[in-house]
Write an enzyme that holds these catalytic residues in place. Sequence first.
Site, mmCIF file in Angstrom:
data_model
loop_
_atom_site.group_PDB
_atom_site.id
_atom_site.type_symbol
_atom_site.label_atom_id
_atom_site.label_comp_id
_atom_site.label_asym_id
_atom_site.label_seq_id
_atom_site.Cartn_x
_atom_site.Cartn_y
_atom_site.Cartn_z
ATOM 1 C CG ASP A 42 -8.727 1.564 -5.500
ATOM 2 O OD1 ASP A 42 -9.611 1.103 -4.753
ATOM 3 O OD2 ASP A 42 -7.711 0.918 -5.823
ATOM 4 C CG HIS B 132 -2.742 -3.375 0.749
ATOM 5 N ND1 HIS B 132 -2.211 -4.395 -0.004
ATOM 6 C CD2 HIS B 132 -2.821 -2.303 -0.088
ATOM 7 C CE1 HIS B 132 -1.985 -3.965 -1.245
ATOM 8 N NE2 HIS B 132 -2.348 -2.696 -1.315
ATOM 9 N NE ARG C 195 7.049 4.773 1.495
ATOM 10 C CZ ARG C 195 5.929 4.423 0.871
ATOM 11 N NH1 ARG C 195 5.825 4.547 -0.429
ATOM 12 N NH2 ARG C 195 4.905 3.963 1.561
ATOM 13 C CD GLU D 259 -4.478 -3.390 -5.683
ATOM 14 O OE1 GLU D 259 -5.414 -2.578 -5.911
ATOM 15 O OE2 GLU D 259 -3.316 -3.030 -5.418
ATOM 16 C CD GLU E 71 -9.360 -2.395 -4.255
ATOM 17 O OE1 GLU E 71 -10.208 -1.480 -4.195
ATOM 18 O OE2 GLU E 71 -8.238 -2.265 -4.790
ATOM 19 C CE LYS F 133 -2.629 -0.130 -8.198
ATOM 20 N NZ LYS F 133 -3.054 -1.043 -7.145
ATOM 21 C CB THR G 164 -5.462 -4.471 -1.298
ATOM 22 O OG1 THR G 164 -5.218 -4.036 -2.636
ATOM 23 C CG2 THR G 164 -5.195 -5.954 -1.191
#
Length: 436
Positions: free
Chosen positions: A137, A144, A153, A209, A211, A263, A369
Amino acid sequence: MQLNETHEPTLTSWVESANGGQSDFPIQNLPFAVFRRRGTQEPWRGGVAIGDQIVDMAAAVKAGLFAGDALPAAQAAAESTLNHLMGMGPLPLSRLRAALSKALRAGSAQEATLKACLVPQSQAEYALPARIGDYTDFYTSVHHATNIGKQFRPDNPLLPNYKWVPIGYHGRSSSIVISGQAFKRPKGQVKAPDADTPQVKPSARMDIELEMGIFVGQGNDLGDAIPIEQAESHIFGLVLFNDWSSRDIQPWEYQPLGPFLSKNFASTISPWIVTMEALAPFRAAFGHPEGDPQPLPYLSSPENSAAGSLDIQLEALIETPRMREAKAEAARISLTNYRHAYWTAAQMVAHHTVNGCNLQPGDLLGTGTLSGPTLDQACALIELTSGGKNPIQLPNGESRAWLEDGDTVILRGWCEKPGTARIGFGECVGTVLPAN
Ligand code: MN
């Protein structure tokens, strides 16, 4: 990949449901899946979508519909997985596409024979189209990456490597499931910010997500890199991909080695693989914004700059149990486009193999994503709800910060532009069940 007569927008099929611009599967698309009639023990075999029907490739090969240079790929497309077809590379695949296009065209002399090989999609169930050996991935949406970074953060949202290296991690292939399968809400270690110790409990922050999944075609030998100029000849095609994620397991476990159990409990793919040749009319220019570093030479080529991106519109919808009971339509929660990605599919392949890592036919690469630049183009609830603080409001008065048990998420994708036939990806559907 050049345009050819199979892309001609005026082509129509004797399968009437393929015509008129409404179907995801006009004669210009011709995507591959593995299927059988639902509720039977028939063997799984490859099929090609046309309108609301499936060309049963095993039946079509048996009926003698393919000869000459289209036959090897037709035989591979009839198998119970498409790995052999994927490994043949683009030329045999293109010959099969040309033969299918001719046979399905209005006025084809093969109509009567091929008609006997059709199965209605309404009667079909699907399997994974390939044995997925490895799943990687990536993280190719800078929007994103920035949105997530802000939450994890706030002082340092986008790490300095992002604009130089296509970030990725090795996922798990055993839990990739086909559209339509439900999965259980995962349990795991969760640590609240104010708690001293973690607890094991069902995830309370279940997310999606949105994708694209990229199926690898022909592989490369261990030790050999795939140059970016050849990267797309190693891609078979694309599917929709929902990489379900647990946002309360993730922050506690992800440092220092990256996501793990947050995940790998389930990821869902759509059944129909749209080939790179079918996507040829929808290429778009690629470039990094002015002021950003230019890609290093192994991630750059004139072709990738001119047409490395793909103009694919993508949407995510939610259907809650209450909406289902009321027979209300699913509600859209996001609308975006694959062309916003910061790294292209060719760059993903070139980067993945620059160290000599061998890709194999049927491997799956997730794009990450695919959030676009604005909030309505965000492709995960963690962005759409600002980490659960601003729940999304649904048309029936319900709201969602995270997915609840019984919620179904539907992904759709399509390509359209003036002067071309619209093509689509069908749907990628999954439902969250209660935890054990
Ligand atoms: Mn992902």
